[in-house]
Design a protein around this motif. Structure first.
Motif, PDB file in Angstrom:
ATOM      1  N   SER A   1       0.764  -1.221  -0.132  1.00 15.83           N
ATOM      2  CA  SER A   1      -0.242  -0.003  -0.008  1.00 15.83           C
ATOM      3  C   SER A   1       0.860   1.136   0.032  1.00 15.83           C
ATOM      4  N   SER A   2       0.418   2.454  -0.413  1.00 17.90           N
ATOM      5  CA  SER A   2       0.926   3.622  -0.734  1.00 17.90           C
ATOM      6  C   SER A   2       0.832   4.248   0.820  1.00 17.90           C
ATOM      7  N   THR A   3       2.252   4.973   0.901  1.00 18.41           N
ATOM      8  CA  THR A   3       2.310   5.372   2.261  1.00 18.41           C
ATOM      9  C   THR A   3       1.819   7.001   2.278  1.00 18.41           C
TER      10      THR A   3
ATOM     11  N   VAL B   1       6.727   8.302 -17.876  1.00 15.48           N
ATOM     12  CA  VAL B   1       6.321   6.977 -18.063  1.00 15.48           C
ATOM     13  C   VAL B   1       6.481   6.192 -16.989  1.00 15.48           C
ATOM     14  N   GLU B   2       4.949   5.847 -16.324  1.00  9.70           N
ATOM     15  CA  GLU B   2       4.839   4.969 -15.194  1.00  9.70           C
ATOM     16  C   GLU B   2       4.411   3.594 -15.411  1.00  9.70           C
ATOM     17  N   ASP B   3       4.743   2.932 -14.475  1.00 13.88           N
ATOM     18  CA  ASP B   3       4.220   1.492 -14.589  1.00 13.88           C
ATOM     19  C   ASP B   3       2.734   1.418 -14.207  1.00 13.88           C
ATOM     20  N   ILE B   4       2.297   1.941 -13.078  1.00 14.71           N
ATOM     21  CA  ILE B   4       0.978   1.919 -12.590  1.00 14.71           C
ATOM     22  C   ILE B   4       0.572   3.173 -12.036  1.00 14.71           C
ATOM     23  N   VAL B   5      -0.640   3.669 -12.049  1.00 15.44           N
ATOM     24  CA  VAL B   5      -1.168   4.783 -11.210  1.00 15.44           C
ATOM     25  C   VAL B   5      -2.166   4.353 -10.475  1.00 15.44           C
ATOM     26  N   ASP B   6      -1.877   4.696  -9.283  1.00 17.04           N
ATOM     27  CA  ASP B   6      -2.822   4.227  -7.998  1.00 17.04           C
ATOM     28  C   ASP B   6      -3.601   5.210  -7.323  1.00 17.04           C
ATOM     29  N   THR B   7      -2.875   5.862  -6.308  1.00 21.05           N
ATOM     30  CA  THR B   7      -3.540   7.061  -5.574  1.00 21.05           C
ATOM     31  C   THR B   7      -3.204   8.473  -6.623  1.00 21.05           C
ATOM     32  N   GLY B   8      -2.200   8.347  -7.255  1.00 16.68           N
ATOM     33  CA  GLY B   8      -1.540   9.557  -8.107  1.00 16.68           C
ATOM     34  C   GLY B   8      -0.723  10.237  -7.432  1.00 16.68           C
TER      35      GLY B   8
ATOM     36  N   ASN C   1      -8.911  -2.258  -8.348  1.00 13.80           N
ATOM     37  CA  ASN C   1      -7.922  -2.063  -7.044  1.00 13.80           C
ATOM     38  C   ASN C   1      -7.376  -3.285  -6.425  1.00 13.80           C
ATOM     39  N   LYS C   2      -6.582  -3.883  -7.155  1.00 14.13           N
ATOM     40  CA  LYS C   2      -5.972  -5.252  -6.628  1.00 14.13           C
ATOM     41  C   LYS C   2      -4.441  -5.112  -6.824  1.00 14.13           C
ATOM     42  N   PHE C   3      -3.769  -5.604  -5.808  1.00 16.76           N
ATOM     43  CA  PHE C   3      -2.448  -5.555  -6.038  1.00 16.76           C
ATOM     44  C   PHE C   3      -1.666  -6.503  -7.050  1.00 16.76           C
TER      45      PHE C   3
ATOM     46  N   GLY D   1       8.171  -5.720 -14.327  1.00 17.22           N
ATOM     47  CA  GLY D   1       8.526  -4.711 -13.686  1.00 17.22           C
ATOM     48  C   GLY D   1       7.872  -4.343 -12.304  1.00 17.22           C
ATOM     49  N   LEU D   2       6.837  -4.620 -11.991  1.00 18.34           N
ATOM     50  CA  LEU D   2       6.297  -4.297 -10.906  1.00 18.34           C
ATOM     51  C   LEU D   2       6.548  -5.234  -9.609  1.00 18.34           C
ATOM     52  N   ASP D   3       6.636  -4.859  -8.256  1.00 20.15           N
ATOM     53  CA  ASP D   3       7.215  -5.565  -7.324  1.00 20.15           C
ATOM     54  C   ASP D   3       6.174  -5.763  -6.075  1.00 20.15           C
ATOM     55  N   TYR D   4       6.605  -6.505  -5.339  1.00 17.80           N
ATOM     56  CA  TYR D   4       6.119  -6.811  -3.868  1.00 17.80           C
ATOM     57  C   TYR D   4       7.313  -6.575  -3.113  1.00 17.80           C
TER      58      TYR D   4
HETATM   59  P1  IMP Z   1       0.771   6.192  -6.308  1.00 13.38           P
HETATM   60  O1  IMP Z   1       1.710   6.984  -6.099  1.00 13.38           O
HETATM   61  O2  IMP Z   1      -0.091   5.732  -5.251  1.00 13.38           O
HETATM   62  O3  IMP Z   1      -0.023   6.422  -7.697  1.00 13.38           O
HETATM   63  O4  IMP Z   1       1.690   4.781  -6.472  1.00 13.38           O
HETATM   64  C1  IMP Z   1       2.297   4.547  -7.542  1.00 13.38           C
HETATM   65  C2  IMP Z   1       3.371   3.685  -7.441  1.00 13.38           C
HETATM   66  O5  IMP Z   1       3.169   2.864  -6.484  1.00 13.38           O
HETATM   67  C3  IMP Z   1       3.575   2.928  -8.650  1.00 13.38           C
HETATM   68  O6  IMP Z   1       4.505   3.698  -9.447  1.00 13.38           O
HETATM   69  C4  IMP Z   1       4.163   1.551  -8.253  1.00 13.38           C
HETATM   70  O7  IMP Z   1       5.464   1.567  -8.072  1.00 13.38           O
HETATM   71  C5  IMP Z   1       3.500   1.490  -6.871  1.00 13.38           C
HETATM   72  N1  IMP Z   1       2.430   0.617  -7.099  1.00 13.38           N
HETATM   73  C6  IMP Z   1       0.879   1.171  -7.067  1.00 13.38           C
HETATM   74  N2  IMP Z   1       0.195  -0.073  -7.061  1.00 13.38           N
HETATM   75  C7  IMP Z   1       0.790  -1.137  -7.377  1.00 13.38           C
HETATM   76  C8  IMP Z   1       0.716  -2.574  -7.458  1.00 13.38           C
HETATM   77  O8  IMP Z   1      -0.671  -2.980  -7.603  1.00 13.38           O
HETATM   78  N3  IMP Z   1       1.705  -3.348  -7.659  1.00 13.38           N
HETATM   79  C9  IMP Z   1       3.015  -2.940  -7.471  1.00 13.38           C
HETATM   80  N4  IMP Z   1       3.401  -1.773  -7.223  1.00 13.38           N
HETATM   81  C10 IMP Z   1       2.182  -0.669  -7.136  1.00 13.38           C
END
Ligand code: IMP
Ligand code: MG
Length: 179
Positions: free
Chosen positions: A76-78, A98-105, A150-152, A157-160
């Motif tokens: 989760s985002s901090t 260039v972003e892999d994924i936009v979550d909260t922004g 909204n699932k992880f 490229g994306l990690d846990y």
């Molecule tokens: P934001 O700042 O909340 O939009 O988060 C964006 C960043 O969080 C991304 O660039 C990812 O590095 C990471 N992130 C968000 N969601 C996921 C996910 O489902 N899996 C892995 N990383 C994520």
């Protein structure tokens, strides 16, 4: 099924789906930037694989740069974004973030603030994935590959917590049937 640290992930999107989406994005961007030389600004670490494939499909002159930000801990985002590596001089450049994924922004908002201060000529945002349910900002996202729930997710490229980036497909956190 893959296990990373303490969590189990199941297959979600295959390579073909990813490559098709990347190709469509590259075609759109190539058309839009026909008369320009954009700088693809990759957000490390997650965007490296997407950016590599995107650039290979891009037609025309382009440059590349990277910046390293961090906002995530675990799954989760901090909410707080810190810059670990700056992008270098982008003054007067046409930048495509260039972003892999936009979550909260949060990450994007941070980078857009930096670009404005730098005095870029223009900026647009490209992301392979968007979680519309989590996105809380009003910044327009110019190029979105795939909208996902909204699932992880991990892979491509994306990690846990550092693991899973080398998986060539996308896996999602396994749903717990007892939830
Ligand atoms: P934001 O700042 O909340 O939009 O988060 C964006 C960043 O969080 C991304 O660039 C990812 O590095 C990471 N992130 C968000 N969601 C996921 C996910 O489902 N899996 C892995 N990383 C994520
Ligand atoms: Mg990232």
């Amino acid at each position: 099924m893959v296990k990373l640290h303490d969590l189990e992930f199941e297959p979600y999107l295959d390579q073909q789906t990813l490559q098709k989406s990347v190709k469509q994005l590259a075609e759109r961007i190539s058309k839009d930037y026909e008369s320009k030389t954009p700088v693809f600004l990759g957000i490390l670490n997650g965007a490296f694989m997407f950016l590599s494939d995107l650039m290979k499909q891009y037609e025309g002159d382009c440059e590349i740069s990277f910046t390293k930000l961090a906002s995530y801990e675990g799954t989760s985002s901090t909410g707080e974004v810190t810059t670990l590596l700056g992008a270098g001089n982008l003054k007067g450049k046409d930048v495509i973030v260039v972003e892999d994924i936009v979550d909260t922004g949060n990450t994007l908002e941070h980078i857009v603030g930096v670009l404005k201060k730098e005095g870029v000529a223009s900026y647009k945002i490209a992301t392979l994935f968007l979680k519309p349910e989590a996105y809380k900002k009003s910044l327009s996202l110019d190029y979105v590959g795939l909208e996902i729930p909204n699932k992880f997710i991990v892979g491509y490229g994306l990690d846990y917590n550092g693991l899973g980036r080398n998986i060539s497909e996308i896996y999602q956190l396994k749903s717990n049937l007892n939830d």
